[in-house]
Design an enzyme around this catalytic site. Structure first.
Site, mmCIF file in Angstrom:
data_model
loop_
_atom_site.group_PDB
_atom_site.id
_atom_site.type_symbol
_atom_site.label_atom_id
_atom_site.label_comp_id
_atom_site.label_asym_id
_atom_site.label_seq_id
_atom_site.Cartn_x
_atom_site.Cartn_y
_atom_site.Cartn_z
ATOM 1 N N CYS A 113 0.787 -1.029 0.164
ATOM 2 C CA CYS A 113 -0.092 0.095 0.100
ATOM 3 C C CYS A 113 0.760 1.254 0.285
ATOM 4 C CB CYS A 113 -0.905 -0.105 1.180
ATOM 5 S SG CYS A 113 -2.202 -1.458 1.068
ATOM 6 N N HIS A 248 -3.200 7.446 1.884
ATOM 7 C CA HIS A 248 -4.026 6.153 1.306
ATOM 8 C C HIS A 248 -5.074 5.978 2.247
ATOM 9 C CE1 HIS A 248 -4.171 1.879 0.694
ATOM 10 N NE2 HIS A 248 -3.777 1.343 2.004
ATOM 11 N N ASN A 278 -10.217 0.228 -0.693
ATOM 12 C CA ASN A 278 -8.795 0.290 -0.545
ATOM 13 C C ASN A 278 -8.113 -0.498 -1.797
ATOM 14 O OD1 ASN A 278 -6.070 -0.257 0.182
ATOM 15 N ND2 ASN A 278 -6.383 -1.144 2.155
#
Ligand code: UT7
Length: 321
Positions: A113, A248, A278
């Site tokens: 990520c 993020h 996500n």
């Protein structure tokens, strides 16, 4: 001074949008649980023929158009992904071939990520050394392909997509645009909290994503607040001067908790987790592109990017647009 300046952005999403209500037909979950615990309302899932490289290529083409740069001018492509098309070659080389800009440098970065932050930091350093003049930095993922669709604790959280920026080396004044400071970190101690249980050198299979969400959450808030402070200090900037934070997009509660720790107004945070869920390395450039295109992020704005992910890896970068 020579700085790496963001001159364009683009993004791409798969065609198919899957709502929480539709997820509730697949696994034992509810729209209320997902919204309350994560802020997610829907996610996009790649269909047949949609791959990490196809999404990355679409995002890259839009970023090039936005920057007014021809693909032939690109000397460096760094693609952040944990879901490459193939174990090798690097998906970046496939994107390079799709764009028709042969001969420059092209490679993938794997920091899950945080991948876009790692790619941005690496590209910025390479541009400042003069290795290339213009670069594409891309985050692209098809996490739907590594999800365990029986595991309700993970499969509702992720989606697919891509985002890209064009970075150009420019000679600018001290108060001009460009990346001002970047800090990246990793701590391999916590591998077991977030990982994929397969790989070419272990099981010979791709594997599925496994996560102890509550523990990742705890580390994320602490690490992100620390690295944001570090970048602000390095750039000599007060948190009150930051116009936008592009974080993020893992969980709306992480975004709020991090902002609170830094005393930042939540109005300054770009939130897309409700729309995209996500998307791992794609989430920061996707959110950046959304906020640039809808007019929130303007030229001259001071923008903070930040992310934390498997490894653990985490990082932040401050740029004047
Ligand atoms: O992108 C990389 C970084 N990743 C992250 O930052 C993710 C960080 N973690 C999180 O975002 C949150 O921890 C989650 C969203 C993953 C989970 O939220 P939580 O508030 O930490 O929930 P929990 O894991 O403590 O689970 C609470 C309850 C459990 O039931 P019991 O044990 O209390 O009876 C779970 O079994 O919620 C249950 N649960 C679900 N219920 C309905 C877990 N998943 C679901 C689900 N639907 N999908």
């Amino acid at each position: 001074m020579i700085r790496a300046v963001i001159t364009g952005s683009g993004s791409a999403l798969p065609e198919q949008c899957v709502t929480n209500a539709e997820m509730a037909k697949r696994v034992d979950t509810t729209d209320e649980w997902i919204v309350e615990r994560t802020g997610i309302r829907q996610r996009y899932i790649a269909g047949e023929g949609e791959t990490t490289s196809s999404l990355a290529t679409e995002a890259a083409r839009k970023a090039l158009e936005d920057a007014g740069v021809d693909a032939s001018e690109i000397g460096l492509i760094i693609l952040a992904t944990a879901t490459p098309d193939h174990t090798f070659p690097a998906t970046a080389t496939q994107v390079q071939a799709n764009l028709g800009c042969r001969g420059g440098v092209a490679f993938d970065v794997q920091a899950v990520c945080s991948g876009f932050l790692y790619a941005l930091g690496t590209a910025e350093s390479l541009l400042r050394t003069g290795m290339a003049k213009k670069a594409l930095v891309i985050g692209a993922e098809t996490f739907s392909r590594i999800l365990d669709w029986e595991d309700r604790t993970t499969c509702v959280l992720f989606g697919d997509g891509a985002g890209a920026v064009v970075l150009e080396a420019r000679d600018v004044a001290d108060d001009g645009p460009g990346i001002l400071a970047t800090k990246l970190h990793a701590d391999g101690e916590h591998k077991d909290l977030l990982y994929v249980d397969g790989g070419p050198s272990t099981t010979g299979e791709v594997g599925k994503l496994r996560m102890k969400g509550r523990e990742v959450f705890r580390h994320a808030v602490v690490n992100l607040a620390d690295v944001l402070k570090e970048v602000l200090e390095d750039a000599g900037v007060d948190s009150g001067d930051v116009d936008w934070v592009v974080p993020h997009q893992a969980n709306a509660r992480i975004l709020d908790a991090t902002a609170r720790k830094l005393g930042l107004s939540t109005d300054k945070i770009v939130v897309t987790v409700d729309q995209h869920a996500n998307t791992s390395a794609a989430s920061v450039p996707l959110a950046f592109d959304v906020a640039r295109k809808d007019g929130r992020i303007k030229q001259g704005d001071l923008v903070m990017f930040e992310a934390m992910g498997g490894g653990f890896t985490w990082g932040a970068s401050l740029a004047r647009i």
